[in-house]
Design an enzyme around this catalytic site. Structure first.
Site, PDB file in Angstrom:
ATOM      1  N   ASP A   1       0.847  -1.201   0.000  1.00 35.84           N
ATOM      2  CA  ASP A   1       0.000   0.000   0.000  1.00 35.84           C
ATOM      3  C   ASP A   1       0.878   1.245   0.000  1.00 35.84           C
ATOM      4  O   ASP A   1       1.596   1.516   0.957  1.00 35.84           O
ATOM      5  CB  ASP A   1      -0.894   0.017   1.249  1.00 35.84           C
ATOM      6  CG  ASP A   1      -1.799   1.250   1.248  1.00 35.84           C
ATOM      7  OD1 ASP A   1      -2.784   1.244   0.496  1.00 35.84           O
ATOM      8  OD2 ASP A   1      -1.488   2.228   1.967  1.00 35.84           O
TER       9      ASP A   1
ATOM     10  N   TYR B   1       3.905   9.654  -0.050  1.00 35.31           N
ATOM     11  CA  TYR B   1       4.761   9.009   0.939  1.00 35.31           C
ATOM     12  C   TYR B   1       6.255   9.234   0.623  1.00 35.31           C
ATOM     13  O   TYR B   1       7.117   8.928   1.441  1.00 35.31           O
ATOM     14  CB  TYR B   1       4.464   7.503   1.047  1.00 35.31           C
ATOM     15  CG  TYR B   1       3.061   7.179   1.535  1.00 35.31           C
ATOM     16  CD1 TYR B   1       2.266   8.139   2.149  1.00 35.31           C
ATOM     17  CD2 TYR B   1       2.527   5.905   1.380  1.00 35.31           C
ATOM     18  CE1 TYR B   1       0.978   7.841   2.589  1.00 35.31           C
ATOM     19  CE2 TYR B   1       1.241   5.594   1.820  1.00 35.31           C
ATOM     20  CZ  TYR B   1       0.464   6.575   2.423  1.00 35.31           C
ATOM     21  OH  TYR B   1      -0.814   6.265   2.856  1.00 35.31           O
TER      22      TYR B   1
ATOM     23  N   LYS C   1      -1.917   5.832  -4.397  1.00 32.72           N
ATOM     24  CA  LYS C   1      -2.973   6.850  -4.233  1.00 32.72           C
ATOM     25  C   LYS C   1      -2.475   8.184  -4.755  1.00 32.72           C
ATOM     26  O   LYS C   1      -1.269   8.447  -4.726  1.00 32.72           O
ATOM     27  CB  LYS C   1      -3.319   7.017  -2.748  1.00 32.72           C
ATOM     28  CG  LYS C   1      -3.357   5.741  -1.952  1.00 32.72           C
ATOM     29  CD  LYS C   1      -3.809   5.974  -0.527  1.00 32.72           C
ATOM     30  CE  LYS C   1      -3.534   4.745   0.329  1.00 32.72           C
ATOM     31  NZ  LYS C   1      -2.141   4.631   0.774  1.00 32.72           N
TER      32      LYS C   1
ATOM     33  N   HIS D   1      -6.709   9.709  -2.776  1.00 33.86           N
ATOM     34  CA  HIS D   1      -6.234   9.599  -1.394  1.00 33.86           C
ATOM     35  C   HIS D   1      -7.210  10.214  -0.381  1.00 33.86           C
ATOM     36  O   HIS D   1      -7.316   9.754   0.751  1.00 33.86           O
ATOM     37  CB  HIS D   1      -4.865  10.274  -1.279  1.00 33.86           C
ATOM     38  CG  HIS D   1      -4.032   9.797  -0.151  1.00 33.86           C
ATOM     39  ND1 HIS D   1      -2.671   9.665  -0.227  1.00 33.86           N
ATOM     40  CD2 HIS D   1      -4.348   9.403   1.113  1.00 33.86           C
ATOM     41  CE1 HIS D   1      -2.199   9.224   0.934  1.00 33.86           C
ATOM     42  NE2 HIS D   1      -3.198   9.059   1.759  1.00 33.86           N
TER      43      HIS D   1
HETATM   44  N1  LIG Z   1      -5.199   6.378   3.200  1.00 35.21           N
HETATM   45  C1  LIG Z   1      -4.721   7.080   4.202  1.00 35.21           C
HETATM   46  O1  LIG Z   1      -5.035   8.275   4.386  1.00 35.21           O
HETATM   47  C2  LIG Z   1      -3.772   6.416   5.150  1.00 35.21           C
HETATM   48  C3  LIG Z   1      -3.201   5.214   4.821  1.00 35.21           C
HETATM   49  N2  LIG Z   1      -2.332   4.588   5.674  1.00 35.21           N
HETATM   50  C4  LIG Z   1      -1.728   3.328   5.227  1.00 35.21           C
HETATM   51  O2  LIG Z   1      -1.905   2.339   6.222  1.00 35.21           O
HETATM   52  C5  LIG Z   1      -0.632   1.803   6.607  1.00 35.21           C
HETATM   53  C6  LIG Z   1      -0.691   1.311   8.019  1.00 35.21           C
HETATM   54  O3  LIG Z   1      -1.027   2.374   8.887  1.00 35.21           O
HETATM   55  P1  LIG Z   1      -0.620   2.380  10.431  1.00 35.21           P
HETATM   56  O4  LIG Z   1      -1.441   3.411  11.086  1.00 35.21           O
HETATM   57  O5  LIG Z   1       0.843   2.501  10.558  1.00 35.21           O
HETATM   58  O6  LIG Z   1      -1.087   0.923  10.863  1.00 35.21           O
HETATM   59  P2  LIG Z   1      -1.075   0.101  12.196  1.00 35.21           P
HETATM   60  O7  LIG Z   1      -2.217   0.504  13.022  1.00 35.21           O
HETATM   61  O8  LIG Z   1      -1.010  -1.301  11.771  1.00 35.21           O
HETATM   62  O9  LIG Z   1       0.294   0.427  12.940  1.00 35.21           O
HETATM   63  C7  LIG Z   1       0.430   1.413  13.880  1.00 35.21           C
HETATM   64  C8  LIG Z   1       1.885   1.559  14.309  1.00 35.21           C
HETATM   65  O10 LIG Z   1       2.219   0.551  15.258  1.00 35.21           O
HETATM   66  C9  LIG Z   1       3.516   0.078  15.041  1.00 35.21           C
HETATM   67  N3  LIG Z   1       3.626  -1.295  15.544  1.00 35.21           N
HETATM   68  C10 LIG Z   1       3.112  -2.411  14.987  1.00 35.21           C
HETATM   69  N4  LIG Z   1       3.376  -3.483  15.760  1.00 35.21           N
HETATM   70  C11 LIG Z   1       4.096  -3.002  16.812  1.00 35.21           C
HETATM   71  C12 LIG Z   1       4.653  -3.593  17.987  1.00 35.21           C
HETATM   72  N5  LIG Z   1       4.523  -4.894  18.241  1.00 35.21           N
HETATM   73  N6  LIG Z   1       5.297  -2.801  18.875  1.00 35.21           N
HETATM   74  C13 LIG Z   1       5.403  -1.477  18.661  1.00 35.21           C
HETATM   75  N7  LIG Z   1       4.887  -0.852  17.592  1.00 35.21           N
HETATM   76  C14 LIG Z   1       4.250  -1.607  16.686  1.00 35.21           C
HETATM   77  C15 LIG Z   1       3.708   0.149  13.556  1.00 35.21           C
HETATM   78  O11 LIG Z   1       5.078   0.249  13.243  1.00 35.21           O
HETATM   79  C16 LIG Z   1       2.913   1.416  13.182  1.00 35.21           C
HETATM   80  O12 LIG Z   1       3.777   2.525  13.219  1.00 35.21           O
HETATM   81  C17 LIG Z   1       0.330   2.936   6.324  1.00 35.21           C
HETATM   82  O13 LIG Z   1       1.670   2.530   6.216  1.00 35.21           O
HETATM   83  C18 LIG Z   1      -0.234   3.456   5.010  1.00 35.21           C
HETATM   84  O14 LIG Z   1       0.199   2.636   3.954  1.00 35.21           O
HETATM   85  C19 LIG Z   1      -2.045   5.124   6.902  1.00 35.21           C
HETATM   86  C20 LIG Z   1      -2.585   6.306   7.271  1.00 35.21           C
HETATM   87  C21 LIG Z   1      -3.455   7.073   6.428  1.00 35.21           C
HETATM   88  O1  LIG Z   2      -1.839   8.223   4.022  1.00 43.72           O
HETATM   89  C1  LIG Z   2      -1.962   8.673   5.111  1.00 43.72           C
HETATM   90  C2  LIG Z   2      -0.975   9.044   6.067  1.00 43.72           C
HETATM   91  C3  LIG Z   2       0.006  10.004   5.606  1.00 43.72           C
HETATM   92  C4  LIG Z   2       1.284   9.895   5.948  1.00 43.72           C
HETATM   93  N1  LIG Z   2       1.918  10.918   5.384  1.00 43.72           N
HETATM   94  C5  LIG Z   2       1.083  11.691   4.674  1.00 43.72           C
HETATM   95  C6  LIG Z   2       1.304  12.852   3.933  1.00 43.72           C
HETATM   96  C7  LIG Z   2       0.245  13.457   3.313  1.00 43.72           C
HETATM   97  C8  LIG Z   2      -1.004  12.897   3.417  1.00 43.72           C
HETATM   98  C9  LIG Z   2      -1.222  11.730   4.148  1.00 43.72           C
HETATM   99  C10 LIG Z   2      -0.153  11.133   4.779  1.00 43.72           C
END
Ligand SMILES: NC(=O)C1=CN([C@@H]2O[C@H](COP(=O)(O)OP(=O)(O)OC[C@H]3O[C@@H](n4cnc5c(N)ncnc54)[C@H](O)[C@@H]3O)[C@@H](O)[C@H]2O)C=CC1
Ligand SMILES: O=CCc1c[nH]c2ccccc12
Length: 297
Positions: free
Chosen positions: A56, A61, A86, A116
């Site tokens: 993803d 990013y 996205k 996005h």
């Molecule tokens: N469409 C959007 O606007 C968005 C999309 N995303 C996507 O979703 C993906 C996942 O989002 P997250 O919020 O990071 O997901 P998540 O809820 O799975 O992870 C939250 C955080 O916990 C940490 N973590 C996981 N296991 C752990 C452990 N055992 N101990 C300590 N820390 C731990 C991870 O490194 C991460 O930073 C992103 O990388 C991105 O690709 C994320 C935010 C916004």
């Molecule tokens: O995709 C969602 C989370 C995120 C992390 N960095 C950026 C920068 C700009 C928009 C969304 C995000």
């Protein structure tokens, strides 16, 4: 690998490896060739070796070049992968935004391309939601993206698209966890055959550890002999919602993935209806949004 079927008949792996939070590099993609963060490339290579097939990503990013390097590996077969990206910053010109992402990612097509967020307009970005969607439909017609969808869309945004679309959104990727259940939105997506994909599924553990679910997760973790993280991911998956999660730790990547692999010889770990309901009920007593906080949801 467990899969969901999208409303266009294609299949999508039920878990995606997120490259946006832990591996975020800043919104600029145009790094000099000597300014690459090889730790990101290595993390993606490790995730692929571990067995993740769904990546993803997003133009904002700032790490598509690093991901593209990981995809360049001769052992990596593109047709075995599912790549989501996205766009938003360059929403005015989706064709060009896609071409630039494809070049950086070292691939000739995307499996899924998402708008996005709906936070743009003719006034702010030079294009309306409706016109942007029509351009994404053109990318499907051209065969350069297999499926199109949206992210962070509210019911009112989805209604605008559904009113004018030729091709329905396949996915709405939203922040979704026990502390942000957005029940009406999820129900609306289900009624319209739009698959919900959950980012931030581990928020109740790692971003809001002091919330009311602490004791419930501890109890269920003991009951099922799995880590609390696994309980939360399964709670999402068991609702027919795709999981978008991430970790830079190879052991954690492997453990999480093992719960999403088909294994006919092993009894599948599943939460009982009562335990699913307890997480939902207790989770709903607390509300927390981590991303896009300045926007009106
Ligand atoms: N469409 C959007 O606007 C968005 C999309 N995303 C996507 O979703 C993906 C996942 O989002 P997250 O919020 O990071 O997901 P998540 O809820 O799975 O992870 C939250 C955080 O916990 C940490 N973590 C996981 N296991 C752990 C452990 N055992 N101990 C300590 N820390 C731990 C991870 O490194 C991460 O930073 C992103 O990388 C991105 O690709 C994320 C935010 C916004
Ligand atoms: O995709 C969602 C989370 C995120 C992390 N960095 C950026 C920068 C700009 C928009 C969304 C995000």
């Amino acid at each position: 690998m467990k899969k969901f079927t999208l409303n266009n008949g294609t299949q999508i792996p039920a878990i995606a490896f997120g490259i946006g939070t832990k591996f975020f590099r800043g919104q600029d993609q145009n790094h000099a060739p000597d300014d690459l963060d090889f730790k990101i490339t290595e993390a993606v290579k490790t995730a692929l070796k571990t067995g993740y097939t769904h990546l993803d990503n997003a133009e904002v990013y700032g790490n598509e070049l690093e991901v593209g390097l990981a995809l360049h590996d001769p052992n990596v077969k593109r047709s075995d992968l599912y790549i989501t990206s996205k766009l938003l910053k360059n929403i005015k010109d989706p064709k060009n935004a896609l071409n630039e992402s494809l070049q950086r990612l070292n691939t000739s097509y995307l499996d899924l391309y998402l708008i996005h967020a709906p936070f743009f307009s003719e006034e702010s970005h030079g294009i309306s939601l409706e016109d942007a969607w029509k351009q994404l439909e053109g990318l499907v017609d051209a065969g350069v993206v297999k499926s199109i969808g949206v992210s962070n869309f509210r019911i009112r945004d989805l209604e605008r698209i559904l009113k004018i679309c030729r091709i329905k959104p396949t996915v709405n990727q939203i922040e979704y966890h026990a502390y942000l259940q957005s029940r009406e939105l999820v129900q609306f997506c289900k009624e319209n055959q739009i698959l919900v994909a959950a980012y931030g599924p581990l928020t109740p553990i790692f971003r809001k550890p002091d919330g009311p679910l602490g004791a419930v997760l501890e109890k269920l973790s003991k009951k099922y002999s799995v880590k609390p993280e696994i309980i939360l991911l399964r709670w999402v998956y068991q609702q027919g919602i795709l999981v978008v999660t991430t970790s830079s730790n190879p052991e954690r990547q492997k453990e999480v993935l093992s719960y999403f692999q088909e294994n006919k010889d092993k009894q599948e770990f599943a939460l009982s209806t009562e335990d699913m309901d307890e997480i939902s009920t207790v989770g709903a007593t607390h509300n927390y949004r981590h991303f896009w906080k300045n926007e009106e949801f």
